[in-house]
Design an enzyme around this catalytic site. Structure first.
Site, PDB file in Angstrom:
ATOM      1  N   THR A 184       5.291   4.736   1.268  1.00  0.00           N
ATOM      2  CA  THR A 184       4.915   3.446   0.700  1.00  0.00           C
ATOM      3  C   THR A 184       5.284   2.344   1.686  1.00  0.00           C
ATOM      4  OG1 THR A 184       5.274   4.240  -1.553  1.00  0.00           O
ATOM      5  CG2 THR A 184       5.281   1.856  -1.232  1.00  0.00           C
ATOM      6  N   VAL A 185       4.405   1.353   1.809  1.00  0.00           N
ATOM      7  CA  VAL A 185       4.641   0.239   2.720  1.00  0.00           C
ATOM      8  C   VAL A 185       4.888  -1.031   1.913  1.00  0.00           C
ATOM      9  CG1 VAL A 185       3.734  -1.106   4.639  1.00  0.00           C
ATOM     10  CG2 VAL A 185       3.158   1.316   4.441  1.00  0.00           C
ATOM     11  N   GLY A 234       1.962   9.532   3.630  1.00  0.00           N
ATOM     12  CA  GLY A 234       3.264   9.574   4.283  1.00  0.00           C
ATOM     13  C   GLY A 234       4.343   8.759   3.597  1.00  0.00           C
ATOM     14  N   ASP A 271      -3.773  10.282  16.123  1.00  0.00           N
ATOM     15  CA  ASP A 271      -4.302   9.955  14.796  1.00  0.00           C
ATOM     16  C   ASP A 271      -5.005   8.596  14.807  1.00  0.00           C
ATOM     17  OD1 ASP A 271      -4.860  10.556  12.169  1.00  0.00           O
ATOM     18  OD2 ASP A 271      -2.946   9.855  11.387  1.00  0.00           O
ATOM     19  N   GLY A 303       0.817  -1.205   0.000  1.00  0.00           N
ATOM     20  CA  GLY A 303       0.000   0.000   0.000  1.00  0.00           C
ATOM     21  C   GLY A 303       0.850   1.255   0.000  1.00  0.00           C
ATOM     22  N   GLY A 355       0.351   5.724   0.943  1.00  0.00           N
ATOM     23  CA  GLY A 355      -0.505   6.790   1.445  1.00  0.00           C
ATOM     24  C   GLY A 355       0.221   8.108   1.390  1.00  0.00           C
ATOM     25  N   LYS A 393       8.111   0.658   6.007  1.00  0.00           N
ATOM     26  CA  LYS A 393       7.489   1.898   5.562  1.00  0.00           C
ATOM     27  C   LYS A 393       8.572   2.863   5.097  1.00  0.00           C
ATOM     28  CE  LYS A 393       3.995   5.320   6.685  1.00  0.00           C
ATOM     29  NZ  LYS A 393       2.886   5.686   7.613  1.00  0.00           N
TER      30      LYS A 393
END
Length: 336
Positions: free
Chosen positions: A79-80, A77, A183, A73, A75, A95
């Site tokens: 890439t994982v 912040g 968060d 995935g 996002g 991450k």
């Protein structure tokens, strides 16, 4: 490990309503969430050691010994990646943070990682280490094979109570160690095939968010902020991060039950952030539908108090009847 919210169109949430299992069916209690796509098959004759979780307290592996299996995935912040240690076959989430951060941010992240590496709790995603390569920051984390609970509906209150209990225990642990998440949201609540639920993306996500222009912040994150954090005039400028986590947690649990964002799917987490903040700050807190049990309604009402001083602590919420009542059967099967 899975990334945070991603912009996009609202999607229909699959219903995770589960029938009460028979006592002899506990070995098949894996949550029916879609697994990540399978990795490509290895070449003929190639063999990988069986995957195993990283042992608590074990020394983190060198970055050079980690092979990237597949991207799981991406996002706002970073890439994982699912990575595997060549020597042991252990799987991790890696991450890779976007951008080249200045020295002050790097030092702050390094300090946070030092603290987070000491965090050991069954409901908190383990943070193993941080690497720097070519100006990139890469964080090695525990891998959760079923991903995040974002986008899923949990209508069975017994299952939802089990999820809430696990997350609350993790929040209480972090708060005892004076760590505020800031968060809490569905995409930061991860689950594995044994139905263990864990909190992810604390610490580093907070630092990165502080470096962004508020007007360009991810709307999905703003959606779970408490009213007093968005508008400091609501509480005379005071912000209690612990109480803010409880609001975010309560909103996430209500979203699981309803199968949609509680302030209205038409408003949406990806819509106009100014309109969203007005709804959070000035409308009444959302409530569970009439079909919910009195215990669940009371539990959500405790979390979504507009006055932060009236919100119970995580430890106090652990005593609420919704999560403290005895369960007829265990809801989490032990790992095989």
């Amino acid at each position: 490990m899975r990334p945070g919210d991603m912009p996009g169109r609202p999607r229909r949430r699959p219903d995770l309503t589960l029938p009460m299992p028979r006592r002899d069916a506990l070995s098949s209690l894996a949550v029916p969430l879609p697994l990540p796509p399978p990795a490509s098959a290895p070449p003929a004759g190639a063999m990988h050691p069986p995957a195993a979780p990283a042992a608590a307290g074990a020394a983190p592996p060198p970055l050079a010994e980690l092979e990237r299996v597949r991207r799981v995935g991406s996002g706002a912040g970073g890439t994982v990646w699912l990575v595997r240690h060549r020597g042991t076959g252990r799987e991790y989430a890696l991450k890779v943070l976007y951008g080249n951060h200045d020295d002050a941010v790097r030092r702050q992240i390094a300090r946070e990682i030092t603290i987070l590496r000491t965090a050991e709790h069954p409901a908190v995603v383990r943070c193993h280490d941080m690497y720097e390569r070519g100006g990139e920051l890469q964080i090695l984390l525990e891998f959760m094979d079923r991903g995040s609970l974002d986008g899923h509906r949990i209508a069975d209150e017994r299952f939802l109570a089990d999820v809430a209990r696990q997350v609350l225990s993790g929040i209480a642990y972090l708060h005892r160690r004076h760590i505020v998440h800031r968060d809490i949201k569905p995409s930061n609540l991860l689950i594995d095939s044994a139905r263990r639920v864990k909190i992810a993306d604390f610490g580093v996500g907070r630092i990165l968010n502080q470096t962004m222009d508020p007007c360009n912040s991810n709307v999905g994150t703003i959606a779970y902020m408490s009213p007093e954090r968005i508008n400091t005039d609501l509480n005379d400028g005071a912000y209690d991060g612990y109480a803010g986590d409880i609001w975010s947690f309560g909103l996430s649990i209500l979203e699981f039950y309803m199968g949609r964002f509680p302030f209205g799917e038409n408003l949406g987490k990806q819509g106009d952030w100014a309109a969203l903040m007005c709804a959070i700050c000035y409308s009444d807190p959302p409530e569970p539908p009439a079909t919910a049990s009195p215990e669940f309604k009371s539990f959500v009402g405790c979390c979504l108090q507009k006055n932060p001083a009236k919100r119970p602590s995580a430890a106090q919420l652990m005593q609420h009847p919704f999560v403290a009542r005895p369960q007829p059967l265990p809801l989490a099967a032990p790992p095989s």
